[in-house]
Write a protein that holds these residues in place. Structure first.
Motif, PDB file in Angstrom:
ATOM      1  N   ALA A  18       0.827  -1.204   0.000  1.00 42.98           N
ATOM      2  CA  ALA A  18       0.000   0.000   0.000  1.00 42.98           C
ATOM      3  C   ALA A  18       0.865   1.260   0.000  1.00 42.98           C
ATOM      4  O   ALA A  18       0.556   2.251  -0.681  1.00 42.98           O
ATOM      5  N   LYS A  22       1.647   4.376  -3.306  1.00 40.27           N
ATOM      6  CA  LYS A  22       1.527   5.839  -3.238  1.00 40.27           C
ATOM      7  C   LYS A  22       2.583   6.528  -4.097  1.00 40.27           C
ATOM      8  O   LYS A  22       2.446   7.714  -4.416  1.00 40.27           O
ATOM      9  N   ARG A  36      -5.964   0.964  -9.222  1.00 39.53           N
ATOM     10  CA  ARG A  36      -5.826   0.984  -7.762  1.00 39.53           C
ATOM     11  C   ARG A  36      -5.849  -0.433  -7.199  1.00 39.53           C
ATOM     12  O   ARG A  36      -6.562  -1.296  -7.702  1.00 39.53           O
ATOM     13  N   GLN A  40      -7.513  -0.642  -1.516  1.00 39.57           N
ATOM     14  CA  GLN A  40      -7.360   0.799  -1.359  1.00 39.57           C
ATOM     15  C   GLN A  40      -8.389   1.588  -2.167  1.00 39.57           C
ATOM     16  O   GLN A  40      -8.431   2.807  -2.080  1.00 39.57           O
ATOM     17  N   THR A  42     -11.741   2.836  -2.490  1.00 35.18           N
ATOM     18  CA  THR A  42     -12.984   3.075  -1.753  1.00 35.18           C
ATOM     19  C   THR A  42     -14.197   3.008  -2.669  1.00 35.18           C
ATOM     20  O   THR A  42     -15.241   2.449  -2.302  1.00 35.18           O
TER      21      THR A  42
END
Length: 290
Positions: A18, A22, A36, A40, A42
């Motif tokens: 994770a 980024k 994505r 992670q 949403t």
């Protein structure tokens, strides 16, 4: 091979991945939502067809947190969010503007004594020692809101004990009361999962006067015991005068829609000590269930 060091894992853990995600090089591909990581994303987790996954997460997160906190059993408190503590009860009478409002205020003031009863019962339950395996028992658990729920969490704090608050997202603001232990304060989206967590560890339930929410929780518990889906546990009904005014239990038996023995699924009590003594007597000759 005593000199060989075998790693505990060969795959990177999710947290490391994770963090790495980024810092991806920005390209049209990596910037698109499709790229994505699923856990992670949403927007992906909130899709309608991901509801079963959200159910599972909402079941699992509190279960893991309570396990890690070594909570073996709970004492659950149900009751109204509208009954004031005695010190603030008089304000209801002063705020009433008509006869009905004054009637309601008088009735709520009369029930304000149960704030103190719930607080004292929570104090008594919270002093139960850990077992030989370090598990805590009869840990106070409320809905995390005001009034009777606040009294329960407050009673635990009075004796330096932690307590649980299972809050629920509602259309209006719903903030946990100040006495819930922060690490045991949990928020739910699904009423069904919240009610399940109320009962998974419950080894006693105290029901104080309340409205639709209290009725929902209480009658679901009684139904589960009645139908054998849950083993019997002590169910304390505080306020015989209130309960017999709003629910004619005897009439249900007389009408034949419940068995007369179903009236023994709960016990009317009035004081904290009476309730705690009944719970202790109930479990005295039975091992605590983990």
């Amino acid at each position: 091979m005593t000199d060989t060091r075998v790693p505990a894992r060969v795959f990177p853990n999710a947290q490391d991945e994770a963090e790495a995600a980024k810092n991806l090089t920005q390209t049209p591909q990596t910037m698109h939502p499709a790229y994505r990581l699923a856990f992670q994303d949403t927007d992906f987790l909130l899709r309608e067809d991901l509801r079963p996954v959200r159910f599972q997460l909402e079941l699992l997160k509190p279960e893991l947190l309570l396990d890690e906190a070594q909570i073996g059993s709970t004492f659950v408190f149900y009751g109204s969010a509208r009954i004031p503590e005695p010190a603030k009860a008089e304000a209801l009478r002063e705020a009433a503007t008509d006869d009905f409002g004054r009637l309601v205020a008088e009735r709520l003031i009369a029930k304000s004594k149960y704030y103190d009863v719930a607080r004292e019962l929570a104090r008594l339950a919270s002093q139960c020692p850990r077992d030989l395996e370090g598990q805590r028992h009869f840990v106070v658990c409320s809905g995390g809101g005001p009034s009777i729920m606040e009294a329960a969490n407050r009673g635990a704090e009075d004796v330096g004990a932690e307590s649980i608050g299972l809050n629920i997202m509602l259309p209006h603001e719903q903030t946990p009361n100040a006495y819930v232990t922060p690490s045991l304060s949990m928020q739910f989206h699904y009423f069904a999962l919240r009610k399940m967590h109320f009962l998974l560890r419950a080894r006693a339930v105290a029901v104080f006067p309340g409205g639709f929410g209290t009725f929902d929780e209480t009658f679901e518990l009684l139904t589960l015991i009645q139908t054998g889906k849950v083993s019997p546990i002590p169910v304390l009904m505080y306020g015989r005068e209130f309960w017999e005014r709003v629910v004619n239990f005897e009439a249900l038996a007389e009408e034949g829609v419940i068995a007369r023995k179903d009236l023994d699924l709960f016990r009317f009590v009035e004081t904290a000590q009476e309730g705690w003594d009944y719970v202790r007597k109930w479990w005295r000759d039975r091992p605590l269930t983990r």
